[in-house]
Scaffold this active site. Structure first.
Site, PDB file in Angstrom:
ATOM      1  N   PRO A  79      26.991-100.466  15.554  1.00 27.60           N
ATOM      2  CG  PRO A  79      27.726 -99.110  17.320  1.00 27.60           C
ATOM      3  CD  PRO A  79      26.474 -99.639  16.663  1.00 27.60           C
TER       4      PRO A  79
ATOM      5  N   GLY B 201      28.786-103.294  19.123  1.00 26.75           N
ATOM      6  CA  GLY B 201      28.839-103.565  20.561  1.00 26.75           C
ATOM      7  C   GLY B 201      28.207-104.887  20.956  1.00 26.75           C
TER       8      GLY B 201
ATOM      9  CG  ASP C 248      20.266-103.619  18.628  1.00 31.19           C
ATOM     10  OD1 ASP C 248      19.365-103.370  19.441  1.00 31.19           O
ATOM     11  OD2 ASP C 248      21.280-102.895  18.493  1.00 31.19           O
TER      12      ASP C 248
ATOM     13  CB  CYS D  83      18.223 -97.982  22.089  1.00 30.41           C
ATOM     14  SG  CYS D  83      18.631 -97.395  20.442  1.00 30.41           S
TER      15      CYS D  83
END
EC number: 2.1.1.-
Length: 348
Positions: free
Chosen positions: A142, A144, A211, A265
């Site tokens: 999103p 960050g 990511d 993550c």
């Protein structure tokens, strides 16, 4: 503000655990993490224990908020601990599960701060960004980490790519909320399949962040639809294939001598260490970069689990340090002459 914080905390507590996902995690992570899984599990299944760091926006710096956070016992994370740590990045955290309310998006007005998992800053810092570089954030939504990148340096060019169209709209709104117009002009948002980026822009970037899409442990544990959750778990084995393809594409987009950071993550070894091992064993032109010093430097604020790779770190949450899961690996694209000489690099 305290009333809003309490309401948000109660909202978190209202989340329902997804048993299908938890059972799978218990089987896998008790095997991969051993005794550490019990502690990590307690944090992941208890949103009331989760912590939120506050990343300041240097383009609309919140001086009054900074004073208030000092009074509430917050401290800066990472500040000045590395030779390449950017002085322009300021992130505050508390050792308790305190949470600031999120700011609303307002057209024409820049937000003062961004709430995030503090471990999300480690992949950004590992890139060692400098002003004027061409940077690619391959899976940017999103937004960050894109915001964090821009707190570190003024890129000559930043490409924020997001293949998923709804998430791409979210990304654009995030950038508009934090970045002033002059800097927006050096940022491009694209919606290309990340696996095609290397062919579309070969050797175009100095630094690349991947990511990657992953089995996000925190969100998966609170899946609202158990049938969808079961399908996710079933399809989980396909994620490493996608992740390897994304890294290979990103490496094509990286110039010789450039740096790539891969992050997820999730705690999953298949999506973390195994992906990096596959990349290193299949391409002699890619070499690992030792980042074990980051774990030594930041052990006061983060807990790290062994990865058996000097080029990677795994942040695992525990009480008072409820950051992560976050896996970070750092790679370098060597000059092609090494391949001609027949040199071959083994996994780190």
């Amino acid at each position: 503000m305290l009333t809003r914080l309490k309401a948000q905390s109660e909202g978190k507590l209202a989340k329902q655990l997804c048993r299908v996902v938890l059972d799978q995690f218990d089987k896998q992570y008790s095997r991969e993490l051993g005794d550490s899984w019990s502690t990590v599990r307690d944090i992941l299944i208890s949103p009331s224990l989760w912590q939120y760091a506050i990343l300041f926006n240097r383009f609309n710096y919140p001086f009054e908020l900074e004073k208030a956070l000092h009074l509430r016992g917050y401290h800066t994370v990472l500040q000045g601990a590395l030779p390449h740590y950017p002085k322009s990045m300021k992130c505050y955290l508390s050792r308790t599960p305190d949470r600031m309310p999120s700011e609303r998006h307002q057209t024409g007005s820049l937000k003062k701060y961004y709430l995030l998992n503090a471990a999300s800053l480690l992949p950004v810092l590992a890139l060692e960004l400098s002003d004027g570089e061409a940077v690619l954030d391959l899976c940017a939504a999103p937004g960050g980490k894109s915001i964090a990148l821009l707190q570190c340096a003024y890129p000559g060019y930043l490409l924020c790519n997001e293949y998923d169209r709804p998430r791409g709209r979210w990304l654009r709104q995030t950038l508009e909320s934090f970045i002033p117009q002059p800097l927006i002009n050096v940022i491009k948002v694209s919606e290309l399949d990340g696996r095609e980026m290397g062919d579309a822009q070969p050797a175009a970037f100095d630094k690349v962040l991947v990511d990657a899409p992953c089995s996000n442990d925190r969100s998966w544990l609170f899946s609202s639809d158990s049938q969808k959750a079961a399908y996710r778990i079933h399809q989980r084995k396909n994620l490493p294939v996608l992740q390897v393809e994304l890294v290979r594409s990103a490496m094509k987009a990286l110039r010789p001598g450039g740096l790539l950071v891969y992050s997820t993550c999730t705690l999953s070894k298949a999506e973390n260490q195994d992906v990096i091992s596959e990349i290193l064993t299949s391409d002699s032109n890619i070499v690992p970069v030792d980042i074990s010093g980051i774990a030594r430097t930041f052990s006061q604020d983060f807990t790290f689990a062994p990865t058996d790779q000097k080029c990677s770190l795994l942040v695992i949450p525990e009480k008072g340090k409820a950051w992560g899961p976050m896996y970070i690996a750092k790679l370098k694209k060597e000059m092609s002459t090494r391949k001609k000489q027949g040199e071959f690099y083994k996994p780190c």
